[in-house]
Design a protein around this motif. Sequence first.
Motif, PDB file in Angstrom:
ATOM      1  N   THR A   2      31.550  49.644  36.460  1.00  7.19           N
ATOM      2  CA  THR A   2      32.497  49.591  37.563  1.00  7.19           C
ATOM      3  C   THR A   2      33.921  49.686  37.014  1.00  7.19           C
ATOM      4  O   THR A   2      34.172  49.491  35.827  1.00  7.19           O
ATOM      5  CB  THR A   2      32.351  48.281  38.335  1.00  7.19           C
ATOM      6  OG1 THR A   2      32.731  47.183  37.488  1.00  7.19           O
ATOM      7  CG2 THR A   2      30.918  48.082  38.815  1.00  7.19           C
ATOM      8  N   ASP A   3      34.860  49.978  37.922  1.00  9.45           N
ATOM      9  CA  ASP A   3      36.267  50.037  37.519  1.00  9.45           C
ATOM     10  C   ASP A   3      36.697  48.722  36.883  1.00  9.45           C
ATOM     11  O   ASP A   3      37.408  48.702  35.867  1.00  9.45           O
ATOM     12  CB  ASP A   3      37.159  50.325  38.727  1.00  9.45           C
ATOM     13  CG  ASP A   3      36.954  51.729  39.288  1.00  9.45           C
ATOM     14  OD1 ASP A   3      36.179  52.494  38.690  1.00  9.45           O
ATOM     15  OD2 ASP A   3      37.578  52.037  40.320  1.00  9.45           O
ATOM     16  N   GLU A  52      36.802  57.397  35.714  1.00 13.44           N
ATOM     17  CA  GLU A  52      35.676  58.256  36.074  1.00 13.44           C
ATOM     18  C   GLU A  52      36.025  59.693  35.722  1.00 13.44           C
ATOM     19  O   GLU A  52      37.174  60.115  35.880  1.00 13.44           O
ATOM     20  CB  GLU A  52      35.401  58.132  37.572  1.00 13.44           C
ATOM     21  CG  GLU A  52      34.201  58.937  38.061  1.00 13.44           C
ATOM     22  CD  GLU A  52      33.993  58.793  39.559  1.00 13.44           C
ATOM     23  OE1 GLU A  52      33.028  59.379  40.069  1.00 13.44           O
ATOM     24  OE2 GLU A  52      34.793  58.103  40.213  1.00 13.44           O
ATOM     25  N   GLU A  71      36.802  59.999  28.118  1.00 16.88           N
ATOM     26  CA  GLU A  71      35.838  59.760  29.187  1.00 16.88           C
ATOM     27  C   GLU A  71      36.068  58.355  29.725  1.00 16.88           C
ATOM     28  O   GLU A  71      37.088  57.735  29.412  1.00 16.88           O
ATOM     29  CB  GLU A  71      34.421  59.984  28.665  1.00 16.88           C
ATOM     30  CG  GLU A  71      34.199  61.428  28.222  1.00 16.88           C
ATOM     31  CD  GLU A  71      32.794  61.719  27.746  1.00 16.88           C
ATOM     32  OE1 GLU A  71      32.145  62.597  28.345  1.00 16.88           O
ATOM     33  OE2 GLU A  71      32.364  61.063  26.775  1.00 16.88           O
ATOM     34  N   ALA A  72      35.170  57.837  30.543  1.00 13.98           N
ATOM     35  CA  ALA A  72      35.376  56.527  31.160  1.00 13.98           C
ATOM     36  C   ALA A  72      35.725  55.477  30.115  1.00 13.98           C
ATOM     37  O   ALA A  72      35.001  55.294  29.124  1.00 13.98           O
ATOM     38  CB  ALA A  72      34.130  56.108  31.932  1.00 13.98           C
ATOM     39  N   CYS A  97      38.496  63.628  38.100  1.00 14.19           N
ATOM     40  CA  CYS A  97      38.531  62.314  37.471  1.00 14.19           C
ATOM     41  C   CYS A  97      39.520  61.395  38.170  1.00 14.19           C
ATOM     42  O   CYS A  97      40.424  61.846  38.878  1.00 14.19           O
ATOM     43  CB  CYS A  97      38.854  62.420  35.978  1.00 14.19           C
ATOM     44  SG  CYS A  97      40.434  63.171  35.578  1.00 14.19           S
ATOM     45  N   ARG A  98      39.308  60.095  37.959  1.00 19.24           N
ATOM     46  CA  ARG A  98      40.220  59.082  38.466  1.00 19.24           C
ATOM     47  C   ARG A  98      40.851  58.361  37.275  1.00 19.24           C
ATOM     48  O   ARG A  98      40.155  58.014  36.319  1.00 19.24           O
ATOM     49  CB  ARG A  98      39.485  58.070  39.352  1.00 19.24           C
ATOM     50  CG  ARG A  98      39.010  58.642  40.676  1.00 19.24           C
ATOM     51  CD  ARG A  98      38.435  57.560  41.593  1.00 19.24           C
ATOM     52  NE  ARG A  98      37.336  56.865  40.956  1.00 19.24           N
ATOM     53  CZ  ARG A  98      37.345  55.574  40.620  1.00 19.24           C
ATOM     54  NH1 ARG A  98      38.430  54.842  40.829  1.00 19.24           N
ATOM     55  NH2 ARG A  98      36.292  55.020  40.077  1.00 19.24           N
TER      56      ARG A  98
END
Length: 205
Positions: A2-3, A52, A71-72, A97-98
């Motif tokens: 999760t974030d 993400e 990446e994440a 992406c975020r």
Amino acid sequence: MTDNQIMKGLFLFQNVPSLPDLTALPPPTVFVKGESIYAPGDHPKALGVVLEGKAEAVSAQRDQAVLSVFEAGGVFGAASLFGDGAYVSCVRAVSNCRVQFLPEALLQEWFLSIPQIALNYIAFLTDRVRFLNGKIAVYTCRGVTGKLYSWLNSHSDESGAVSKLSVTKLAATLNMGRTSLYRGLEELTEKHLIVREGGKVRVIR
């Protein structure tokens, strides 16, 4: 992840007993594939954290060589902070992406209120300087190690992976003996510039 898990796992928060209020962060920014995130003269003064998707840093030169992949959990933008110099490379979205931005003013607030976060940031910058100094030392070396590293770097993919190597063929290509080649690989491994996994090599970026 999760974030929240990604943010809590950042290097900034290692050994921090009580985390700052992460719910007060600005909302993440969404970028579509191919969109510029950072560019010289056009970037926020903020540390970027990929939540993400995937982004990459490329050279601002015409060849746009890939310098790093994020990446994440990947972090970029440290060179844009605490100074007036322009960001020297470009960061673009490889996929949608975020990105969570941590503005310079917020980081300053954290540094003053939680000294361990400041120490973690200093350690991060120190590691980057040490790593880049190692790269410079290899690039400026005219011997076997520099020659080998240049070849590996130019024949690696976006993630730094090099296709399975034939030591005999590579030694012939670089016009060096197998013993010298193995010695060069060992030196690059010791300097943490490559990772060797069986017959595969990955250049660390």
